[in-house]
Design a protein around this motif. Sequence first.
Motif, PDB file in Angstrom:
ATOM      1  N   ARG A  74      -7.985  10.164   7.774  1.00  0.00           N
ATOM      2  CA  ARG A  74      -6.615  10.253   8.303  1.00  0.00           C
ATOM      3  C   ARG A  74      -6.080  11.672   8.152  1.00  0.00           C
ATOM      4  NH1 ARG A  74      -3.403   6.875   4.482  1.00  0.00           N
ATOM      5  NH2 ARG A  74      -4.687   8.146   3.087  1.00  0.00           N
TER       6      ARG A  74
ATOM      7  N   LEU B  62      -1.602   5.807   9.011  1.00  0.00           N
ATOM      8  CA  LEU B  62      -2.675   4.811   9.010  1.00  0.00           C
ATOM      9  C   LEU B  62      -3.048   4.433   7.577  1.00  0.00           C
ATOM     10  CD1 LEU B  62      -4.983   6.282  11.803  1.00  0.00           C
ATOM     11  CD2 LEU B  62      -3.438   4.312  11.982  1.00  0.00           C
TER      12      LEU B  62
ATOM     13  N   PRO C  14      -2.012  -1.194  12.382  1.00  0.00           N
ATOM     14  CA  PRO C  14      -2.738   0.077  12.247  1.00  0.00           C
ATOM     15  C   PRO C  14      -3.394   0.524  13.549  1.00  0.00           C
ATOM     16  CG  PRO C  14      -3.180  -1.328  10.364  1.00  0.00           C
ATOM     17  CD  PRO C  14      -2.442  -2.174  11.365  1.00  0.00           C
TER      18      PRO C  14
ATOM     19  N   PHE D   7      -2.853   4.007  15.685  1.00  0.00           N
ATOM     20  CA  PHE D   7      -4.022   4.763  16.148  1.00  0.00           C
ATOM     21  C   PHE D   7      -3.962   4.943  17.661  1.00  0.00           C
ATOM     22  CE2 PHE D   7      -8.356   4.846  17.801  1.00  0.00           C
ATOM     23  CZ  PHE D   7      -8.962   5.821  17.026  1.00  0.00           C
TER      24      PHE D   7
ATOM     25  N   LEU E   8     -10.207  -0.346  11.481  1.00  0.00           N
ATOM     26  CA  LEU E   8      -8.851  -0.776  11.798  1.00  0.00           C
ATOM     27  C   LEU E   8      -8.788  -2.147  12.443  1.00  0.00           C
ATOM     28  CD1 LEU E   8      -7.399   2.582  13.219  1.00  0.00           C
ATOM     29  CD2 LEU E   8      -7.227   1.679  10.888  1.00  0.00           C
TER      30      LEU E   8
END
Length: 415
Positions: A75, A188, A11, A15, A131
């Motif tokens: 997100r 994500l 993740p 990002f 994350l």
Amino acid sequence: MSEILLRRHKPFLAFWLARVCTASAFQIMTVAIGWHIYQLTGDVFDLGLVGLVEFLPRVLFMLHTGHVADRYDRRRVAALCQSVQGVVALALVIASAGHAVTREMIFVMAFLLGSARAFEMPSTQALLPNLVPPALFPRAVAASASAMQAATIAAPAFGGLLFAFGELWVYAPTALLYAIACLLSLSLPARGQPPQKGRASMESLLAGIHFIRSRRDVFGAISLDMFAVLLGGATALLPVFARDILDTGPWGLGLLRSAPAAGALLMSFWLSRFPIERQVGRVMLASVALFGVTTIAFGLSTSFWFSLAVLVVLGAADMVSMVIRGAFVQLETPDEMRGRVSAVNGLFIGASNQLGEFESGVTAAWLGTVPAVVIGGVGTLVVSGLWLKLFPTLAQRDRLHAEPPADPQDEARPA
């Protein structure tokens, strides 16, 4: 450590790549819009106005941007904002193809771009702590910053080069980059805060401001950056330096825009491996003072290559302050409030960048380009000295956050 984050935390990799795309697209747009409007009008004041127009949405929508980030799926909010910025790029592509870009149109596009970024920033900043494990968060901040700075190095130079072939060629790639960022944001995982129920209240909207006011060290850290860069920021005047003082063209402007990012990238690599763990307050104040010194040196320079070198040091100093402030604010904020606190922090950042561009444009129009930059650098030095006196606990702060309590299971394990 950044390699471990990218390899083991998928993740975070998505990002990271999304930040690369959005940073690249925005830097290309910034170079293109700045050069485009200066080409159309030849008025240095218009360069400052572009910064002001981009900054206004952060003031107008500040309370709502943070509330949206805490109330809705972060997100999806980020992806929507990236889509809007892509539409702005497409509009400029179409207008450029028809030779229909005007001064007024650039201001409208700058306002839409600033509005989308105003809502995007709190959502993306609040996403990051969910994350990666908390123990890796300070390093993740540096790694995330390295992604943006790596893109910022290549993108402005690339944008300046493309602009030499025509406006159409510089705006089109940004639309594609924003589309990729949108898809990555949607990929994500859904983590972090649950959706908040109930209608927005004034108390809820103002919670971020109240939180920062109740944390004096947090307030001192973000206000230091605002006032220092507000006075010392000279990026809005780079088109003037490139064309009139350093005698170069769009490619030179792109290199000048890339130079601070090069210094910031090198520093972010260093901080991702060797994070600042002690005397963080004094280190941050020293980095702001160095930012002021390098701003003065840049303003007095008449050598293109010396100016590039000075901007590299300036970017490195700014990165130290940014990483310390970013990690400190996020670690001090509970997850359910990170969107609103990030929105207020975003206002401070916007004031130090976009509003700083307006201040630089106005000062340059009144006093001249070189005096405006030199006076701004002196002002940054004054601010760093004042904050040493006004926020003594911040200056004396040793660590970013308190040590976490020991795990009883770890203590029970035999040595």
